[in-house]
Enzyme design. Structure first.
Site, mmCIF file in Angstrom:
data_model
loop_
_atom_site.group_PDB
_atom_site.id
_atom_site.type_symbol
_atom_site.label_atom_id
_atom_site.label_comp_id
_atom_site.label_asym_id
_atom_site.label_seq_id
_atom_site.Cartn_x
_atom_site.Cartn_y
_atom_site.Cartn_z
ATOM 1 N N LYS A 60 -8.597 -0.863 -7.966
ATOM 2 C CA LYS A 60 -9.108 -0.271 -9.777
ATOM 3 C C LYS A 60 -10.387 -0.856 -10.203
ATOM 4 O O LYS A 60 -11.620 -0.822 -9.669
ATOM 5 C CB LYS A 60 -7.713 -0.950 -10.893
ATOM 6 C CG LYS A 60 -6.344 0.578 -10.452
ATOM 7 C CD LYS A 60 -6.009 0.012 -11.275
ATOM 8 C CE LYS A 60 -4.782 1.684 -10.832
ATOM 9 N NZ LYS A 60 -3.047 1.327 -10.299
ATOM 10 N N ASP A 117 0.480 -7.666 -5.727
ATOM 11 C CA ASP A 117 -0.342 -6.310 -5.755
ATOM 12 C C ASP A 117 -0.981 -6.700 -7.143
ATOM 13 O O ASP A 117 -0.218 -6.874 -7.759
ATOM 14 C CB ASP A 117 0.959 -5.110 -5.764
ATOM 15 C CG ASP A 117 -0.213 -3.519 -5.755
ATOM 16 O OD1 ASP A 117 -1.352 -3.787 -6.106
ATOM 17 O OD2 ASP A 117 0.874 -3.505 -6.115
ATOM 18 N N TYR A 161 5.377 -0.235 -8.882
ATOM 19 C CA TYR A 161 4.734 1.342 -8.564
ATOM 20 C C TYR A 161 3.709 0.657 -7.637
ATOM 21 O O TYR A 161 2.901 -0.661 -7.943
ATOM 22 C CB TYR A 161 3.837 2.305 -9.406
ATOM 23 C CG TYR A 161 2.930 3.430 -8.721
ATOM 24 C CD1 TYR A 161 3.674 4.356 -8.270
ATOM 25 C CD2 TYR A 161 1.729 3.433 -9.127
ATOM 26 C CE1 TYR A 161 2.946 5.004 -7.700
ATOM 27 C CE2 TYR A 161 0.774 3.931 -8.712
ATOM 28 C CZ TYR A 161 1.726 5.188 -7.220
ATOM 29 O OH TYR A 161 1.010 6.349 -6.891
HETATM 30 C C1 LIG Z 1 -2.326 2.101 -9.300
HETATM 31 C C2 LIG Z 1 -1.936 0.916 -8.726
HETATM 32 C C3 LIG Z 1 -1.966 0.983 -6.931
HETATM 33 C C4 LIG Z 1 -2.253 2.652 -6.577
HETATM 34 O O1 LIG Z 1 -3.732 2.950 -6.824
HETATM 35 P P1 LIG Z 1 -4.407 4.210 -6.323
HETATM 36 O O2 LIG Z 1 -5.237 3.322 -5.949
HETATM 37 O O3 LIG Z 1 -4.143 4.989 -7.423
HETATM 38 O O4 LIG Z 1 -4.292 4.771 -4.600
HETATM 39 C C5 LIG Z 1 -0.989 0.387 -6.571
HETATM 40 N N1 LIG Z 1 -0.641 -0.813 -6.803
HETATM 41 C C6 LIG Z 1 -1.118 -0.959 -8.427
HETATM 42 C C7 LIG Z 1 -0.364 -2.325 -8.896
HETATM 43 C C8 LIG Z 1 -1.474 -0.315 -9.086
HETATM 44 O O5 LIG Z 1 -1.383 0.234 -10.296
#
Ligand SMILES: *Cc1c(COP(=O)(O)O)cnc(C)c1O
Length: 426
Positions: free
Chosen positions: A267, A239, A144
């Site tokens: 985050k 990511d 994701y």
């Molecule tokens: C949470 C998450 C996202 C998206 O971040 P948001 O702030 O919710 O848009 C993207 N990549 C990873 C790996 C994530 O865990």
């Protein structure tokens, strides 16, 4: 457990918010029942609208590595708010954050702050396309990266399956340029490069997968992705929205010693306020406007409150011994859970990376979406509800990581293990 106030709020919420929530996982859709509404958090504990106290393993899905309402974060945000909440002009805090993030993450020379992880990955794809002049992207099953159209693709079968969007409303053209491979399978990625010569702009990967539960990269996998992207002139995007500042100050790239071309963050770097970032070498980032031709902007990007919360969080994390403490907490939880699972003879797998952990109801090994998705989600739901009733709040889905914070005490962890033991016995 009394939940009348949460129930009332949920029925009101459902009339005005789709599903009663502003992000789907909060609705408890995959475990059933009605979500608790939270009113307050302190350290590793949260209190719901009815006053029930719970040990929190969601921690806002990752950002709260210091726990709720950490004094340094509260102070920084309060002070910043008194000076004005947004200017739409540059500030010193952005410079400090950029310097701190670039000095911590080995592959970053320049960074652009945005408002969410989604914005970060979306911009990273645009940057990769701008840098290579190519249009296709490779992602992995079960990964994701936020709700960007091109990345909401999982594809069920076949290595070279062209993307089928997992969401309604996505232009088929976007999905068609997203190629999907199973996580931890290098041969599949090599085949995609052979089948799509000079068309792949980038491979985007969570170096430690955190969104199908925690799934670790097998030995040599990240190095292999680095080699194959370099060989074919494509960029490698890590990511690190979850793994950044979670495993250590340098993220997964430092832990595994593999340098991506572009890194996305979110985050933790926002300390509980909305922030994302993408960065890379000065050369790659020189393509971003106003320095270069790739346009990307944001009214609230680099917001003073978010920068203040992020700086306060990262400065706490820089103190000596932080990551050793997080590792010790993760290890204590893992060891206790393993003993309980063995005693209760439950066929399950625990995966862990530092303070991230998943208990899969699945004999394992879990190496990707194929194996993760064979978990017994009904057993998970029962565990989830039993734990909530005994004051332990784990993520309301089998396929999410449990997030430990520096605020979780040994007593919290031991109480959690005991609650799991009672739940499994029942
Ligand atoms: C949470 C998450 C996202 C998206 O971040 P948001 O702030 O919710 O848009 C993207 N990549 C990873 C790996 C994530 O865990």
């Amino acid at each position: 457990m009394k939940t009348t106030r949460s129930s009332e709020l949920f029925s009101r919420a459902r009339r005005r918010l789709p599903g009663g929530v502003n992000s789907p996982a909060r609705s408890w859709g995959s475990v059933g029942g009605e979500p608790l509404f939270f009113a307050r958090g302190q350290g590793a504990h949260v209190w719901d609208a009815d006053g029930n106290e719970l040990i929190d393993y969601v921690c806002s899905w990752g950002p709260l590595i210091l726990g709720h309402a950490h004094p340094a974060v509260v102070k920084a945000v309060t002070e910043a708010a008194g000076l004005g909440t947004s200017y739409g002009a540059p500030t010193e805090a952005e410079v400090q954050m950029a310097e701190l993030v670039c000095s911590a993450m080995p592959s970053l020379e320049m960074v652009r702050f945005v408002n969410s992880g989604t914005e970060a990955t979306m911009s990273a794809l645009r940057l990769a396309r701008a840098a290579t002049g190519r249009h296709r992207i490779v992602k992995f099953e079960g990964a994701y990266h936020g709700h960007e159209d091109a990345l909401l693709v999982k594809a069920g079968s076949g290595l070279a399956t062209h993307g089928v969007p997992t969401s309604a409303g996505i232009h088929p053209g976007y999905a068609a340029d997203t190629l999907v491979a199973p996580y931890n399978d290098l041969t599949a990625v090599e085949k995609l490069f052979r089948d799509n010569p000079k068309e792949i702009a980038a491979v985007i990967v969570e170096p430690i997968a955190g969104n199908m539960g925690v799934v670790l990269p097998v030995a040599g996998y990240l190095e292999g992705l680095r080699a194959v992207t370099r060989k074919h002139g494509a960029l490698l995007i890590f990511d690190e929205v979850i793994s950044g500042f979670r495993l250590g100050l340098g993220g997964a790239q430092a832990a595994y010693r593999v340098m991506p071309d572009i890194t996305t963050l979110g985050k933790i770097i926002g300390g509980g306020l909305p922030v994302g970032a993408y960065g890379g070498s000065a050369e790659v980032m020189s393509r971003v406007a106003p320095l270069g031709p790739m346009y990307q902007a944001g009214t609230l990007s680099g917001n003073p409150l978010a920068m203040a919360a992020g700086l306060a969080t990262l400065r706490e994390l820089q103190k000596p011994g932080t990551y050793e403490r997080l590792e010790a907490k993760g290890s204590r939880l893992e060891t206790g859970l393993r003993k309980t699972l063995a005693r209760r003879q439950v066929p399950a797998t625990i995966t862990r990376a530092g303070s991230l952990l998943t208990l899969f109801f699945n004999p394992g090994p879990v190496t990707g979406w194929d194996s993760a998705s064979r978990s017994d989600t009904r057993a998970f739901s029962k565990l989830f509800h039993a734990l909530a009733r005994s004051g332990v709040y784990i993520p309301p889905s089998q396929y999410e990581a449990w997030f430990l914070s520096l605020a979780h005490s040994e007593a919290d962890i031991d109480a959690t293990i005991a609650a799991v033991d009672r739940a499994l016995a029942a």
